[in-house]
Motif scaffolding. Structure first.
Motif, PDB file in Angstrom:
ATOM      1  N   PHE A 193     -28.278   8.231 -89.262  1.00 30.22           N
ATOM      2  CA  PHE A 193     -27.735   7.347 -88.224  1.00 30.22           C
ATOM      3  C   PHE A 193     -28.803   7.168 -87.150  1.00 30.22           C
ATOM      4  CE2 PHE A 193     -26.746  11.739 -87.391  1.00 30.22           C
ATOM      5  CZ  PHE A 193     -27.079  11.919 -86.052  1.00 30.22           C
ATOM      6  N   SER A 194     -28.573   6.281 -86.235  1.00 30.79           N
ATOM      7  CA  SER A 194     -29.527   6.055 -85.145  1.00 30.79           C
ATOM      8  C   SER A 194     -29.334   7.128 -84.079  1.00 30.79           C
ATOM      9  CB  SER A 194     -29.310   4.665 -84.536  1.00 30.79           C
ATOM     10  OG  SER A 194     -30.220   4.447 -83.482  1.00 30.79           O
ATOM     11  N   PRO A 195     -30.326   8.019 -83.894  1.00 32.41           N
ATOM     12  CA  PRO A 195     -30.151   9.116 -82.926  1.00 32.41           C
ATOM     13  C   PRO A 195     -30.015   8.599 -81.500  1.00 32.41           C
ATOM     14  CG  PRO A 195     -32.426   9.033 -83.675  1.00 32.41           C
ATOM     15  CD  PRO A 195     -31.664   8.059 -84.519  1.00 32.41           C
ATOM     16  N   LYS A 196     -29.177   9.290 -80.732  1.00 32.14           N
ATOM     17  CA  LYS A 196     -28.938   8.902 -79.338  1.00 32.14           C
ATOM     18  C   LYS A 196     -29.777   9.756 -78.399  1.00 32.14           C
ATOM     19  CE  LYS A 196     -24.152   7.484 -80.219  1.00 32.14           C
ATOM     20  NZ  LYS A 196     -22.715   7.732 -79.893  1.00 32.14           N
ATOM     21  N   GLU A 197     -29.900   9.279 -77.172  1.00 36.28           N
ATOM     22  CA  GLU A 197     -30.567  10.066 -76.138  1.00 36.28           C
ATOM     23  C   GLU A 197     -29.599  11.109 -75.579  1.00 36.28           C
ATOM     24  OE1 GLU A 197     -33.513   8.478 -73.512  1.00 36.28           O
ATOM     25  OE2 GLU A 197     -33.174   6.448 -74.277  1.00 36.28           O
ATOM     26  N   ASN A 221     -32.358  16.912 -80.952  1.00 35.71           N
ATOM     27  CA  ASN A 221     -32.786  17.302 -82.298  1.00 35.71           C
ATOM     28  C   ASN A 221     -31.651  17.875 -83.132  1.00 35.71           C
ATOM     29  OD1 ASN A 221     -35.976  17.230 -82.809  1.00 35.71           O
ATOM     30  ND2 ASN A 221     -35.618  17.612 -80.626  1.00 35.71           N
ATOM     31  N   TYR A 222     -30.619  18.420 -82.489  1.00 37.72           N
ATOM     32  CA  TYR A 222     -29.515  19.044 -83.210  1.00 37.72           C
ATOM     33  C   TYR A 222     -28.236  18.201 -83.170  1.00 37.72           C
ATOM     34  CZ  TYR A 222     -32.079  23.424 -83.911  1.00 37.72           C
ATOM     35  OH  TYR A 222     -32.991  24.377 -84.323  1.00 37.72           O
ATOM     36  N   GLN A 223     -28.357  16.921 -82.811  1.00 36.38           N
ATOM     37  CA  GLN A 223     -27.180  16.063 -82.742  1.00 36.38           C
ATOM     38  C   GLN A 223     -26.668  15.717 -84.141  1.00 36.38           C
ATOM     39  OE1 GLN A 223     -27.960  11.743 -81.730  1.00 36.38           O
ATOM     40  NE2 GLN A 223     -30.004  12.569 -81.197  1.00 36.38           N
ATOM     41  N   MET A 224     -25.352  15.477 -84.195  1.00 35.93           N
ATOM     42  CA  MET A 224     -24.709  15.047 -85.438  1.00 35.93           C
ATOM     43  C   MET A 224     -24.098  13.665 -85.230  1.00 35.93           C
ATOM     44  SD  MET A 224     -23.092  18.581 -87.001  1.00 35.93           S
ATOM     45  CE  MET A 224     -22.019  18.971 -85.630  1.00 35.93           C
ATOM     46  N   GLU A 225     -23.736  13.041 -86.308  1.00 37.65           N
ATOM     47  CA  GLU A 225     -23.312  11.640 -86.247  1.00 37.65           C
ATOM     48  C   GLU A 225     -22.096  11.436 -85.344  1.00 37.65           C
ATOM     49  OE1 GLU A 225     -22.796   7.813 -89.246  1.00 37.65           O
ATOM     50  OE2 GLU A 225     -22.831   9.848 -90.068  1.00 37.65           O
ATOM     51  N   GLY A 246     -21.531  12.923 -82.628  1.00 35.49           N
ATOM     52  CA  GLY A 246     -21.874  13.242 -81.249  1.00 35.49           C
ATOM     53  C   GLY A 246     -21.821  14.716 -80.917  1.00 35.49           C
ATOM     54  N   SER A 247     -21.409  15.540 -81.877  1.00 35.60           N
ATOM     55  CA  SER A 247     -21.423  16.991 -81.666  1.00 35.60           C
ATOM     56  C   SER A 247     -22.861  17.517 -81.726  1.00 35.60           C
ATOM     57  CB  SER A 247     -20.575  17.689 -82.728  1.00 35.60           C
ATOM     58  OG  SER A 247     -19.238  17.244 -82.660  1.00 35.60           O
ATOM     59  N   ILE A 248     -23.055  18.715 -81.182  1.00 34.52           N
ATOM     60  CA  ILE A 248     -24.390  19.327 -81.134  1.00 34.52           C
ATOM     61  C   ILE A 248     -24.342  20.670 -81.859  1.00 34.52           C
ATOM     62  CG2 ILE A 248     -26.305  20.052 -79.665  1.00 34.52           C
ATOM     63  CD1 ILE A 248     -25.482  17.097 -79.295  1.00 34.52           C
ATOM     64  N   ARG A 249     -25.153  20.831 -82.883  1.00 35.55           N
ATOM     65  CA  ARG A 249     -25.286  22.128 -83.547  1.00 35.55           C
ATOM     66  C   ARG A 249     -26.033  23.095 -82.633  1.00 35.55           C
ATOM     67  NH1 ARG A 249     -28.582  22.415 -87.484  1.00 35.55           N
ATOM     68  NH2 ARG A 249     -29.568  20.368 -87.243  1.00 35.55           N
ATOM     69  N   VAL A 250     -25.638  24.339 -82.675  1.00 30.08           N
ATOM     70  CA  VAL A 250     -26.299  25.370 -81.865  1.00 30.08           C
ATOM     71  C   VAL A 250     -27.412  26.004 -82.689  1.00 30.08           C
ATOM     72  CG1 VAL A 250     -26.000  27.591 -80.693  1.00 30.08           C
ATOM     73  CG2 VAL A 250     -24.205  25.838 -80.545  1.00 30.08           C
ATOM     74  N   PRO A 251     -28.650  26.028 -82.183  1.00 33.89           N
ATOM     75  CA  PRO A 251     -29.742  26.691 -82.919  1.00 33.89           C
ATOM     76  C   PRO A 251     -29.394  28.138 -83.240  1.00 33.89           C
ATOM     77  CG  PRO A 251     -30.618  25.418 -81.093  1.00 33.89           C
ATOM     78  CD  PRO A 251     -29.125  25.413 -80.938  1.00 33.89           C
TER      79      PRO A 251
END
Length: 425
Positions: free
Chosen positions: A136-140, A399-403, A405-410
């Motif tokens: 997908f198109s990554p967001k800021e 860098n850890y965004q998902m489609e 809008g959630s964010i994976r935790v490193p």
């Protein structure tokens, strides 16, 4: 700050070095001011010697009953006292003028620093990591943060104006986790000593590290005689200001997590959206105080410490050597570490690691002495971000965004996040 003796002995080399930084020839001006001051000091010494001699002659004249000579000598002594005081006042004024001129001049860079006007002329040193790919198109980061309802610029602006942010819930905890992780990594694996420093300092501390007098507009000044620190570099580097350190105790390696405050003067129109350029932010700073012969190797070590944070977080980055037009005021060599931001599709600075040579040490009169010797040497100081917490948060979010809008935790941050895997709306 520079050694006047060096300028006297190397005026052409001094001018040539500063020309690389865009400074017009200034050695002749400094040496002219210095010559006038030294001549005045010689005259004052001669006047003081005559005053001492005349004072002794007064008693002899009186003992010989020569009252006229005694009165003449007393008048001469009185006149010399006034003259000497005037010369001492002039000497202080001339000394202050020379010091202010020297304080306004940037450090001399190393020969290997590339010439250039701005960041476009910096030299890429190395690249690490693989840029993430998305279906997908990554967001800021600010789009993602606002979508999560955990990054609020509007409410922050109501309280404080522009260039402030309010973080909530998962993003607030993620920011805290990043700062704690960085401190633990630097203290437990890199051998740095953690320090909790003041965030308010007097002007002499900022003169020591080079923010004053030239960059006062970049600082926030309190209603007292204090300034808010723009970076913990100021407080960490000033720990031993004015002291003579046992050489065998070097190097000192410090780290601190602190709030930083910058007016961002001159940045109008730049990075107005998001958290890239804030008036208040957190940063983990690293400072080293070393022997002169060790400072170059220490810069490589410090840069490696900063890179280790990004490697642990699995964030792609590159290291660049700053050119003459982009390097900081007090630095002799600087490596910028730039992290990859998918939302911007570009690398952005996340750390600067610099060696300042004895530039700061001379300003704050910080020396070392080998055991059993009398002679002292100015130490070398280094500083680096390890890392800027807000910009690291931005990098993790993007860098850890998902489609959705959630964010994976490193992975390395999960222990600091209570085992949380994903930050969801």
């Amino acid at each position: 700050m520079f050694d006047l003796k060096f300028i006297r002995e190397n005026p052409e080399a001094f001018d040539a070095a500063l020309k690389r930084r865009g400074v017009d020839p200034v050695a002749s001006t400094i040496l002219d001011m210095d010559a006038k001051r030294r001549a005045l000091q010689t005259e004052a010494q001669a006047a003081q010697a005559r005053r001492n001699e005349a004072s002794k002659m007064i008693g002899k004249a009186k003992a010989q009953g020569n009252e006229d000579e005694a009165q003449a000598l007393m008048a001469e002594v009185s006149g010399l006292k006034t003259k000497i005081q005037e010369m001492e006042d002039t000497d202080r004024e001339q000394g202050t003028a020379i010091e202010n001129l020297l304080l306004s001049l940037p450090n001399m860079v190393y020969d290997d620093i590339p010439d250039g006007d701005d960041e476009d002329d910096n030299e890429e040193v190395r690249v690490w990591g693989t840029k993430p790919t998305f279906s997908f198109s990554p967001k800021e980061h600010f789009e993602l943060g606002e979508q999560l309802k955990e990054m609020d610029f509007e409410r922050a602006a109501r309280m404080s104006g522009s260039r402030f942010v309010l973080l909530r819930s998962g993003l607030a905890r993620l920011s805290r986790a990043l700062g704690q992780f960085m401190l633990d990594l630097h203290t437990e694996e890199h051998g740095l000593e953690e320090v909790l420093t003041p965030t308010l300092v007097r002007d002499n501390a900022l003169v020591g590290t080079g923010q004053l007098p030239k960059f006062e507009e970049d600082l926030f000044k309190a209603t007292t005689d204090h300034y808010l620190i723009p970076t913990a570099e100021v407080t960490l580097t000033n720990i031993f200001a004015g002291e003579i350190l046992p050489e065998e105790e070097l190097p000192y390696r410090f780290t601190a997590l602190s709030q930083c405050f910058r007016s961002e003067a001159g940045s109008a129109g730049r990075d107005t959206r998001g958290m890239i350029r804030q008036h208040q932010f957190e940063k983990v700073e690293m400072v080293s105080i070393t022997k002169p012969e060790d400072s170059d190797a220490e810069l490589e070590r410090m840069t490696g410490c900063a890179e280790a944070v990004l490697k642990a977080l699995e964030l792609p980055y590159r290291v660049v050597k700053l050119c003459t037009g982009d390097i900081g005021f007090g630095a002799r060599r600087t490596y910028d570490i730039e992290v990859w931001l998918p939302g911007q599709d570009r690398y952005r600075e996340i750390s600067s690691c610099s060696t300042c040579g004895d530039f700061q040490a001379r300003r704050m009169k910080m020396r070392s002495r080998p055991k059993g010797e009398k002679q002292t040497t100015f130490v070398h100081t280094l500083n680096g971000s390890g890392l800027a917490v807000g910009r690291t948060l931005i990098a993790v979010i993007e860098n850890y965004q998902m489609e959705d809008g959630s964010i994976r935790v490193p992975e390395v941050l999960k222990p600091y996040m209570g085992g949380l895997d994903v930050i969801k709306a």
